[in-house]
Design an enzyme around this catalytic site. Structure first.
Site, mmCIF file in Angstrom:
data_model
loop_
_atom_site.group_PDB
_atom_site.id
_atom_site.type_symbol
_atom_site.label_atom_id
_atom_site.label_comp_id
_atom_site.label_asym_id
_atom_site.label_seq_id
_atom_site.Cartn_x
_atom_site.Cartn_y
_atom_site.Cartn_z
ATOM 1 N N GLY A 27 -10.835 2.891 4.093
ATOM 2 C CA GLY A 27 -9.732 2.803 3.129
ATOM 3 C C GLY A 27 -10.002 1.855 1.975
ATOM 4 N N ARG B 246 11.436 -1.690 8.224
ATOM 5 C CA ARG B 246 12.365 -2.596 8.919
ATOM 6 C C ARG B 246 13.455 -3.075 7.966
ATOM 7 N NH1 ARG B 246 8.217 -6.623 11.513
ATOM 8 N NH2 ARG B 246 7.338 -6.081 9.513
ATOM 9 N N ILE C 6 0.845 -1.210 0.000
ATOM 10 C CA ILE C 6 0.000 0.000 0.000
ATOM 11 C C ILE C 6 0.877 1.255 0.000
ATOM 12 C CG2 ILE C 6 -1.784 1.286 1.259
ATOM 13 C CD1 ILE C 6 -2.825 -1.474 2.279
ATOM 14 N N HIS D 205 -12.815 4.790 8.879
ATOM 15 C CA HIS D 205 -12.148 3.544 8.451
ATOM 16 C C HIS D 205 -12.751 2.996 7.149
ATOM 17 C CE1 HIS D 205 -9.708 -0.149 9.992
ATOM 18 N NE2 HIS D 205 -9.642 -0.021 8.675
ATOM 19 N N GLU E 193 -11.653 2.389 17.863
ATOM 20 C CA GLU E 193 -12.785 2.471 16.922
ATOM 21 C C GLU E 193 -14.012 1.757 17.503
ATOM 22 O OE1 GLU E 193 -11.555 1.094 13.072
ATOM 23 O OE2 GLU E 193 -9.806 2.397 13.080
ATOM 24 N N ALA F 72 -3.299 3.292 8.368
ATOM 25 C CA ALA F 72 -2.767 1.981 8.794
ATOM 26 C C ALA F 72 -3.613 1.424 9.938
ATOM 27 C CB ALA F 72 -1.308 2.133 9.181
ATOM 28 N N ARG F 73 -3.223 1.723 11.155
ATOM 29 C CA ARG F 73 -3.991 1.315 12.327
ATOM 30 C C ARG F 73 -3.940 2.446 13.339
ATOM 31 N NH1 ARG F 73 -6.458 -1.700 9.701
ATOM 32 N NH2 ARG F 73 -6.586 -3.965 9.850
#
Ligand code: DGY
Length: 324
Positions: free
Chosen positions: A292, A181, A160, A290, A272, A242-243
């Site tokens: 997306g 990472r 994404i 939310h 949420e 993302a979150r």
């Protein structure tokens, strides 16, 4: 004739997918589309062969590890799976699948939408107009910021993030920088001339727009905290598709209220569907619920991706999107 596997869809899915599954399995639908509580989910672990949850179902260890459970496969509707205790699934011998790929472009579109809404103050403008407060065109009215030539910093560089980078670079002429990472292959970096930052703090400090694309979970909890918000430019914009828990919402609300950063665009939240009350009153934050991956095409493709995994599982074949 052997009985058809019993499958639970925890929420309403698109008609096409519900029909596909109902033709092949003994399917229980959530007709009223209300979230199931822990007791109902625990009971479902006893009653079904497969549970197909979504991000709004919290499948912690006590539920996933229900002793004597009948469930053999959890076919998650969504790419993110931080709402499922994967270790408990592993211990219980339950297969977990997700839905990568099919929502990549749609979610990247929404990241761009949030970036543009926040930089161009679109939410503010719409609220002003609808409230009857617009008094007409003038040169200094609701001045936003251009994105062309600016730096888009991506936290995480998976599918994404890369799709967001392509849109921003090739569509809007933005410079792309990222931290993840692992450094991406030269070929992937080359698609948008992306610059790798080993230091997240340096990326945060250099970005004009900082867009989050890392997974949820303990490792990324409050990755964007008060200290990191303090590193951002006063003109910078934060985008989160993302979150929610990746961002410390209270610290973000403070940074926005004091104009320590210029604006934010959020699609996900720490608790949420509850949104931090301090965010709700701010003009310089765009708040979406939310959504997306929320197009008919994509939500159908996500459902069909779950269905394919369920089909393979019950046919005794290796599933394609195995998380565990
Ligand atoms: C995803 O696919 O992870 C979306 O956020 C919905 O769960």
């Amino acid at each position: 004739m052997t009985a058809r596997p019993k499958i639970l869809l925890t929420r309403r899915w698109t008609e096409e997918v519900e029909r596909y599954l109902a033709e092949r399995y003994d399917v229980t639908l959530n007709e009223h589309d209300v979230p199931m509580d822990a007791a109902a989910l625990t009971q479902a672990m006893h009653d079904f062969d497969a549970i197909c949850p979504t991000v709004s179902d919290h499948l912690g260890a006590p539920i996933v590890g229900t002793p004597g459970a009948r469930v053999k496969v959890i076919g998650n509707f969504g790419v993110g799976f931080n709402h499922i205790d994967i270790e408990a699934a592993r211990k219980a011998g339950i297969t977990v699948t997700n839905t990568p790929d099919v929502l990549t472009d749609t979610t990247a579109d929404l990241a761009i939408l949030l970036m543009l809404m926040a930089t161009r103050r679109a939410g503010e403008g719409e609220r002003e107009l609808r409230a009857g407060r617009w008094i007409g065109w003038r040169p200094t009215h609701l001045l936003g910021q251009d994105v062309s030539g600016k730096t888009l910093g991506l936290v995480g560089f998976g599918r994404i993030a890369q799709a967001t980078a392509r849109r921003a670079h090739h569509g809007f002429g933005m410079r792309i920088a990222y931290h993840s990472r692992r450094r991406a292959d030269v070929g992937i970096e080359g698609q948008c001339g992306s610059t790798y930052y080993e230091s997240l703090d340096a990326l945060v400090a250099d970005s004009d727009v900082l867009s989050l694309h890392c997974p949820g979970g303990a490792e990324t909890h409050h990755l964007i905290n008060r200290a990191r918000l303090g590193l951002m430019k006063p003109t910078a914009v934060l985008v989160n598709t993302a979150r929610g828990p990746v961002v410390d919402e209270a610290a973000l609300a403070e940074a926005l209220a004091t104009q320590q950063i210029a604006a934010a665009g959020l699609d996900v939240y720490e608790r949420e569907p509850i949104v931090h009350p301090a965010l709700l009153g701010l003009e310089n934050v765009v708040l979406l619920p939310h959504m997306g991956s929320g197009t008919l095409e994509t939500r159908t493709a996500m459902g069909m991706r779950v269905a394919r995994n369920i089909d393979l599982f019950f046919a005794g074949q290796p599933v394609h999107d195995k998380v565990v």
